[in-house]
Design a protein around this motif. Structure first.
Motif, PDB file in Angstrom:
ATOM      1  N   CYS A  92      35.522  45.092  35.054  1.00 28.62           N
ATOM      2  CA  CYS A  92      35.685  45.274  36.486  1.00 28.62           C
ATOM      3  C   CYS A  92      36.617  44.230  37.119  1.00 28.62           C
ATOM      4  N   HIS A  93      37.236  43.373  36.306  1.00 26.83           N
ATOM      5  CA  HIS A  93      38.082  42.307  36.845  1.00 26.83           C
ATOM      6  C   HIS A  93      38.964  41.785  35.722  1.00 26.83           C
ATOM      7  N   GLU A  95      40.356  38.560  33.560  1.00 28.58           N
ATOM      8  CA  GLU A  95      39.928  37.206  33.214  1.00 28.58           C
ATOM      9  C   GLU A  95      41.143  36.423  32.746  1.00 28.58           C
ATOM     10  N   CYS A 124      34.047  41.726  42.045  1.00 26.89           N
ATOM     11  CA  CYS A 124      34.067  40.961  40.799  1.00 26.89           C
ATOM     12  C   CYS A 124      35.265  40.024  40.611  1.00 26.89           C
ATOM     13  N   TYR A 128      36.886  34.866  39.400  1.00 27.07           N
ATOM     14  CA  TYR A 128      37.664  34.559  38.201  1.00 27.07           C
ATOM     15  C   TYR A 128      39.056  34.012  38.528  1.00 27.07           C
TER      16      TYR A 128
END
Ligand SMILES: Nc1nc2c(ncn2[C@@H]2O[C@H](COP(=O)(O)OP(=O)(O)OP(=O)(O)O)[C@@H](O)[C@H]2O)c(=O)[nH]1
Ligand SMILES: [Mg+2]
Ligand SMILES: [Zn+2]
Lengths: 218, 119
Positions: A92-93, A95, A124, A128
């Motif tokens: 969902c994101h 990194e 999300c 990060y």
């Protein structure tokens, strides 16, 4: 009972890789922007408009993040800029590790501006760090003026807010004043731009500001 | 949601910090979760349980300490909090503030039962 003290951020590993990315990018004098928003607010459209506006003067590279497909990378590739697609396969994101891998597949030498389009998700990606200089949150007027209050973390963690699809204001129940004041309540330091990627309105202001940031990087 | 991958990171850290022969005696892992960490505590606990089930860590509990959102105002020097996560000082209204807590997502400690207790 024994206790082992750890005191370590859960995302320590991500943060460490993000710091490596930042060092690498800084070393090459690349200004890096991480664009986040809900699905469909206009991230890719903003990338396209930005390339149209300043792509001939500034060398731009793009990393596209999506859950599935390389459709966005294909759109951007039409502009003849180096682009890499990250497919998160359900993630969902983005990194930092994914961005590090993407960077190794991109000819970034000479790049002045690296744009990373995050996965469409207003929750999300907020936690990060990818190694960017600037986090930009895009919201479209069709999403309503209460979004900053509902997703505060994203607005807290961003330096810039782009309010997109302003051409649709006459048709939706979204008050620009209310939207801005809600966003500024959450983060009074937000730099705000109002754009329409359809009409082109506000794109100049956004690009001029961005260029001044790129210039500072030199 | 990414609670599953966060739970994996937490478990990896436990393995890195707890001696091998003690892992099956871990009774709880304590973490700090800020109000605006963006994490859903229940979902994180559920993920932790799901991943540890059937492993040496089965039965270990994920204990969470909620850390409130707090701002420090650079103008009036007061420390304030609010429910919505706004970065405006609730006392003087200034936007010249810094977040001092509420964003945490941190592993604090691991509690381990004595060998006899576990037996
Ligand atoms: N009317 C209007 N439509 C827009 C504007 N900007 C983008 N759109 C449209 O909105 C839709 C989504 O735009 P994208 O640029 O793909 O949005 P995105 O945020 O990249 O979407 P994801 O990557 O899927 O999350 C497309 O159909 C665009 O043509 C705008 O300013 N006005
Ligand atoms: Mg897109
Ligand atoms: Zn104050």
């Amino acid at each position: 009972m024994d206790v082992i003290t750890i005191e370590r951020k859960v995302l320590a590993k991500n943060d460490a890789i993000a710091e490596e990315n930042r060092k690498l990018l800084k070393g090459k004098k690349i200004y890096t922007v991480n664009i986040v928003s809900s699905p469909g607010s206009g991230k890719t459209s903003l990338v396209e408009k930005t390339i149209e506006k300043i792509g001939s003067k500034r060398k731009i590279s793009v990393i596209e993040g999506d859950v599935q497909t390389d459709l966005d990378a294909k759109r951007v590739a039409n502009y003849n800029v180096p682009v890499v697609q990250i497919i998160t396969n359900g993630g969902c994101h983005l990194e930092a590790g994914l961005v590090r891998d993407a960077l190794s597949g991109l000819k970034i030498e000479g790049t002045e501006l690296l744009i990373i389009e995050n996965v469409g998700n207003l929750v999300c990606p907020a936690g990060y760090d990818l190694g960017e200089d600037l986090k930009v949150v895009v919201i479209s007027v069709t999403e309503g003026d209460d979004k900053p209050l509902k997703y505060p973390k994203m607005f807290m963690n961003s330096e810039v807010l782009v309010i997109n699809k302003t051409d649709l204001l006459p048709y939706v129940n979204c008050k620009m004043g209310e939207l801005k004041s809600n966003a500024l309540k959450i983060n009074p330091k937000l730099e705000i731009f109002e754009t329409s990627c359809t009409s082109g309105s506000g794109i100049n202001e956004w690009c001029n500001w961005l260029e001044s940031k790129i210039q500072l990087e030199k | 949601m990414h609670e599953l991958s966060l739970a994996r990171d937490i478990i990896e850290t436990v393995y890195q910090n707890v001696p091998k022969e003690e892992v099956n005696r871990v009774s709880s892992v304590v973490i700090k979760v800020g109000t605006f960490s963006g994490v859903v505590t229940d979902s994180l606990k559920f993920s932790f349980q799901a991943i540890t089930s059937g492993t040496e860590l089965e039965g270990a509990e994920l204990e969470t300490i909620e850390i409130p959102f707090m701002l420090k105002c650079n103008d009036c020097n007061k420390e304030t909090t609010n429910e919505i996560g706004m970065m405006l000082c609730s006392d003087c209204g200034s936007g010249n503030t810094e977040i001092i807590s509420g964003g945490e997502l941190q592993i604090v400690e691991v509690k381990i039962q004595e060998a006899e207790e576990a037996a």
